[in-house]
Design a protein around this motif. Sequence first.
Motif, PDB file in Angstrom:
ATOM      1  N   LEU A 115       0.827  -1.210   0.000  1.00 10.21           N
ATOM      2  CA  LEU A 115       0.000   0.000   0.000  1.00 10.21           C
ATOM      3  C   LEU A 115       0.862   1.263   0.000  1.00 10.21           C
ATOM      4  O   LEU A 115       0.482   2.287  -0.580  1.00 10.21           O
ATOM      5  CB  LEU A 115      -0.920   0.004   1.219  1.00 10.21           C
ATOM      6  N   GLY A 116       2.030   1.198   0.658  1.00  7.51           N
ATOM      7  CA  GLY A 116       2.912   2.359   0.679  1.00  7.51           C
ATOM      8  C   GLY A 116       3.408   2.720  -0.704  1.00  7.51           C
ATOM      9  O   GLY A 116       3.393   3.900  -1.103  1.00  7.51           O
ATOM     10  N   GLY A 117       3.844   1.710  -1.467  1.00  8.33           N
ATOM     11  CA  GLY A 117       4.280   1.971  -2.831  1.00  8.33           C
ATOM     12  C   GLY A 117       3.156   2.453  -3.724  1.00  8.33           C
ATOM     13  O   GLY A 117       3.365   3.295  -4.607  1.00  8.33           O
ATOM     14  N   ALA A 118       1.941   1.936  -3.502  1.00  8.38           N
ATOM     15  CA  ALA A 118       0.794   2.375  -4.298  1.00  8.38           C
ATOM     16  C   ALA A 118       0.487   3.847  -4.083  1.00  8.38           C
ATOM     17  O   ALA A 118      -0.077   4.509  -4.961  1.00  8.38           O
ATOM     18  CB  ALA A 118      -0.428   1.527  -3.955  1.00  8.38           C
ATOM     19  N   ALA A 119       0.849   4.383  -2.925  1.00  8.62           N
ATOM     20  CA  ALA A 119       0.624   5.803  -2.647  1.00  8.62           C
ATOM     21  C   ALA A 119       1.771   6.673  -3.138  1.00  8.62           C
ATOM     22  O   ALA A 119       1.547   7.776  -3.670  1.00  8.62           O
ATOM     23  CB  ALA A 119       0.409   6.012  -1.148  1.00  8.62           C
ATOM     24  N   THR A 120       3.012   6.212  -2.972  1.00  7.61           N
ATOM     25  CA  THR A 120       4.159   7.077  -3.270  1.00  7.61           C
ATOM     26  C   THR A 120       4.450   7.200  -4.768  1.00  7.61           C
ATOM     27  O   THR A 120       4.836   8.284  -5.222  1.00  7.61           O
ATOM     28  CB  THR A 120       5.416   6.557  -2.557  1.00  7.61           C
ATOM     29  N   ILE A 121       4.282   6.128  -5.540  1.00  6.78           N
ATOM     30  CA  ILE A 121       4.688   6.188  -6.949  1.00  6.78           C
ATOM     31  C   ILE A 121       3.795   7.109  -7.772  1.00  6.78           C
ATOM     32  O   ILE A 121       4.302   7.983  -8.492  1.00  6.78           O
ATOM     33  CB  ILE A 121       4.742   4.766  -7.547  1.00  6.78           C
ATOM     34  N   PRO A 122       2.453   6.990  -7.728  1.00 11.00           N
ATOM     35  CA  PRO A 122       1.637   7.982  -8.460  1.00 11.00           C
ATOM     36  C   PRO A 122       1.870   9.410  -7.973  1.00 11.00           C
ATOM     37  O   PRO A 122       1.899  10.345  -8.777  1.00 11.00           O
ATOM     38  CB  PRO A 122       0.201   7.520  -8.189  1.00 11.00           C
ATOM     39  N   ALA A 123       2.019   9.575  -6.650  1.00  9.60           N
ATOM     40  CA  ALA A 123       2.282  10.912  -6.126  1.00  9.60           C
ATOM     41  C   ALA A 123       3.608  11.449  -6.662  1.00  9.60           C
ATOM     42  O   ALA A 123       3.718  12.644  -6.989  1.00  9.60           O
ATOM     43  CB  ALA A 123       2.297  10.885  -4.598  1.00  9.60           C
ATOM     44  N   SER A 124       4.630  10.597  -6.766  1.00 10.70           N
ATOM     45  CA  SER A 124       5.924  11.025  -7.296  1.00 10.70           C
ATOM     46  C   SER A 124       5.798  11.511  -8.729  1.00 10.70           C
ATOM     47  O   SER A 124       6.358  12.559  -9.102  1.00 10.70           O
ATOM     48  CB  SER A 124       6.929   9.875  -7.223  1.00 10.70           C
ATOM     49  N   LEU A 125       5.073  10.765  -9.557  1.00 13.84           N
ATOM     50  CA  LEU A 125       4.902  11.179 -10.950  1.00 13.84           C
ATOM     51  C   LEU A 125       4.165  12.509 -11.033  1.00 13.84           C
ATOM     52  O   LEU A 125       4.512  13.381 -11.835  1.00 13.84           O
ATOM     53  CB  LEU A 125       4.134  10.098 -11.709  1.00 13.84           C
ATOM     54  N   GLY A 126       3.135  12.680 -10.198  1.00 12.69           N
ATOM     55  CA  GLY A 126       2.425  13.951 -10.183  1.00 12.69           C
ATOM     56  C   GLY A 126       3.291  15.102  -9.700  1.00 12.69           C
ATOM     57  O   GLY A 126       3.223  16.213 -10.231  1.00 12.69           O
ATOM     58  N   ILE A 127       4.117  14.846  -8.692  1.00 12.53           N
ATOM     59  CA  ILE A 127       5.002  15.888  -8.157  1.00 12.53           C
ATOM     60  C   ILE A 127       6.019  16.323  -9.203  1.00 12.53           C
ATOM     61  O   ILE A 127       6.279  17.521  -9.396  1.00 12.53           O
ATOM     62  CB  ILE A 127       5.704  15.375  -6.885  1.00 12.53           C
ATOM     63  N   LEU A 128       6.610  15.374  -9.906  1.00 13.10           N
ATOM     64  CA  LEU A 128       7.586  15.715 -10.939  1.00 13.10           C
ATOM     65  C   LEU A 128       6.937  16.498 -12.075  1.00 13.10           C
ATOM     66  O   LEU A 128       7.507  17.475 -12.577  1.00 13.10           O
ATOM     67  CB  LEU A 128       8.237  14.434 -11.477  1.00 13.10           C
ATOM     68  N   ALA A 129       5.746  16.048 -12.508  1.00 15.21           N
ATOM     69  CA  ALA A 129       5.069  16.754 -13.599  1.00 15.21           C
ATOM     70  C   ALA A 129       4.673  18.164 -13.191  1.00 15.21           C
ATOM     71  O   ALA A 129       4.713  19.102 -14.007  1.00 15.21           O
ATOM     72  CB  ALA A 129       3.833  15.961 -14.031  1.00 15.21           C
ATOM     73  N   HIS A 130       4.299  18.341 -11.926  1.00 10.45           N
ATOM     74  CA  HIS A 130       3.888  19.661 -11.444  1.00 10.45           C
ATOM     75  C   HIS A 130       5.094  20.565 -11.181  1.00 10.45           C
ATOM     76  O   HIS A 130       5.014  21.783 -11.385  1.00 10.45           O
ATOM     77  CB  HIS A 130       3.074  19.507 -10.158  1.00 10.45           C
ATOM     78  N   SER A 131       6.200  20.005 -10.743  1.00  9.77           N
ATOM     79  CA  SER A 131       7.360  20.817 -10.361  1.00  9.77           C
ATOM     80  C   SER A 131       8.181  21.272 -11.552  1.00  9.77           C
ATOM     81  O   SER A 131       8.851  22.312 -11.483  1.00  9.77           O
ATOM     82  CB  SER A 131       8.254  20.025  -9.398  1.00  9.77           C
ATOM     83  N   PHE A 132       8.159  20.506 -12.654  1.00 10.62           N
ATOM     84  CA  PHE A 132       9.011  20.820 -13.799  1.00 10.62           C
ATOM     85  C   PHE A 132       8.144  20.982 -15.046  1.00 10.62           C
ATOM     86  O   PHE A 132       7.477  20.042 -15.469  1.00 10.62           O
ATOM     87  CB  PHE A 132      10.035  19.708 -14.031  1.00 10.62           C
ATOM     88  N   PRO A 133       8.137  22.187 -15.639  1.00 12.56           N
ATOM     89  CA  PRO A 133       7.371  22.390 -16.874  1.00 12.56           C
ATOM     90  C   PRO A 133       8.003  21.607 -18.015  1.00 12.56           C
ATOM     91  O   PRO A 133       9.163  21.179 -17.927  1.00 12.56           O
ATOM     92  CB  PRO A 133       7.479  23.898 -17.100  1.00 12.56           C
ATOM     93  N   PRO A 134       7.250  21.384 -19.109  1.00  7.16           N
ATOM     94  CA  PRO A 134       7.823  20.662 -20.251  1.00  7.16           C
ATOM     95  C   PRO A 134       9.121  21.308 -20.721  1.00  7.16           C
ATOM     96  O   PRO A 134       9.187  22.507 -20.944  1.00  7.16           O
ATOM     97  CB  PRO A 134       6.720  20.759 -21.318  1.00  7.16           C
ATOM     98  N   GLY A 135      10.126  20.517 -20.871  1.00 10.37           N
ATOM     99  CA  GLY A 135      11.430  21.005 -21.281  1.00 10.37           C
ATOM    100  C   GLY A 135      12.528  20.048 -20.859  1.00 10.37           C
ATOM    101  O   GLY A 135      12.272  18.901 -20.472  1.00 10.37           O
ATOM    102  N   ARG A 136      13.760  20.505 -20.936  1.00  6.01           N
ATOM    103  CA  ARG A 136      14.895  19.646 -20.620  1.00  6.01           C
ATOM    104  C   ARG A 136      14.897  19.210 -19.157  1.00  6.01           C
ATOM    105  O   ARG A 136      15.257  18.077 -18.836  1.00  6.01           O
ATOM    106  CB  ARG A 136      16.202  20.375 -20.943  1.00  6.01           C
ATOM    107  N   ALA A 137      14.463  20.106 -18.259  1.00  4.53           N
ATOM    108  CA  ALA A 137      14.447  19.749 -16.838  1.00  4.53           C
ATOM    109  C   ALA A 137      13.473  18.608 -16.570  1.00  4.53           C
ATOM    110  O   ALA A 137      13.762  17.688 -15.804  1.00  4.53           O
ATOM    111  CB  ALA A 137      14.084  20.968 -15.995  1.00  4.53           C
TER     112      ALA A 137
END
Length: 557
Positions: A115-137
Amino acid sequence: MDEKRSELPLWRSILIIFSCTLAMIANITANSSLSVSLPTIERELRIPQAALQWVVSANPLSNGCLLLLFGRLADLYGRNKAFLLGSLWLLAFTLGCAFVNDAITLDILRGFQGLGGAATIPASLGILAHSFPPGRARALAFATFAAGAPLGGGIGTVLGGVLTELTPQSWRSPFYVGAGITTLSMVGALVSFNPDQPSNEEDRRVDWIGAFLVTAGLVLIVFVLGQGEVAPKQWSTPYIVGLLIAGVVLVALFIIWQYHLEGVQDTSQCLLYPNPRSRCASLSLLAMRHLPTPPPIMKLSLWTRARGRVAVVFCVAFLNWCCFQAWIYWVTLYYQNYVGYSPLRTVVRMVPMFVTGLLCNAFVALFVGHIAMTVLVACGTTLTGCACLLFAVINPNAPYWAFGFPSAIIAVIGADFVFACGTMYVAKQCLPHEQSVGGAVFQTMTQIGTALGVTVSTVVFDRVLESKATKNGISMENLTSVEEPRRLTLPAYRAAFWTGFAFGICACLLTVIFLRVGVIGHRDSASLSPTLTDVEEPITVTNSARESAVEREKEKA
């Protein structure tokens, strides 16, 4: 929003990527470290061989079946909260696994651990997409995150073998390592993550009916895939047939329910903004008055975006993981059960795969803005399929460098290219409030692919072995000599690898025929690949718009 994201200090950007990647490493290590320790766990806890698989399967079962629900909750209530709570949960149950003294407790704790991994992995993908706009970063962030999978596999496999053999705690030691990695990830998240922004959705209800349908359906299907070959009558066992039918029916009901809820949401928008394209069906209007109608947990329109290319990405990920996980599963068994290597010698022969995985993700980070996604994914799926092909035609008397070494080098390329490019593409097509759900759907497809690939190849292996034994007048129970099993099992191993090769080639053909996507990873990629701009704009309804709609209704009355 993009301006704020672009102003992140360098140290904070690095720490965000580092924390999310550690979460991926911890999630993969939880499974890879255990696979090498299974014989030791079997002896120490006196687990019957038929029940040993649940020590491994309990974690991915709970993990894969709850990704979608936790992804939706992360989008609604905060990805930062979901990440931290999931990491804390994972830490607690990882440590708990290190102190168990019986098989049933270990199985239960492993299920809760997932259950821990089920919570952290989708959240990680959302955090990365939200923190970095489309581009090299963003390309660098997603490629580094994807590198967590082979790195976690390498750390888990190597440390699992070494610590099991050389430490007094034996198989318990890898759990301590996993807990340490999770702790580092939590500390990095506390220091670097941005505060959660409230969801821009007006209706923030949770589709609990859909969550129940998809979770229950996937649990039953994944359970059957893992249990079908070891059931008393295998696939003809009554409870296997019944559970499989029930799982398929629940998933079908989930799809129908999601279609209905999306129609209801379109209807609510139609009342405010009359649009002939909106599905204002009388059934939906009636349901709005008498049934709970929250936003769908997964919009079916997500699959049709970019002219259906998002659905193709999901299917390619599914098929590629069928191939890749079948390769890992059967290579491990081939080295230990057929050749007779120890776990440590098996690990050494798998090391090139982990090195290649890191190099591949560095390659993606550097060149994803210069090479078309179709080329990367097609090449990756082909090479992963060829890794299975090398073992399908292997000569057992040939040296490791002839078949095993090149296979280990190219096996992980498809997984890395598909994961990095696929998650970037899905993030590009998702709305701001859908980032974690989009990542959860992608992860769910890989989890189902893992279960199906191993199951189908196992069925092929068992049928070929049974056929060879019958032709030689040997019963399956009497395969105890040294020479007979080696002579009879080699064709079965080859058939299993041919099955994995078929999955890889299907993924490649699907990519070449239907996934026509250009360069991704840069802001100007839209000009190079028009498909990347086929994203629905979020509908925002202001108070003045509501008032205007009400006035129009009054005038009509």
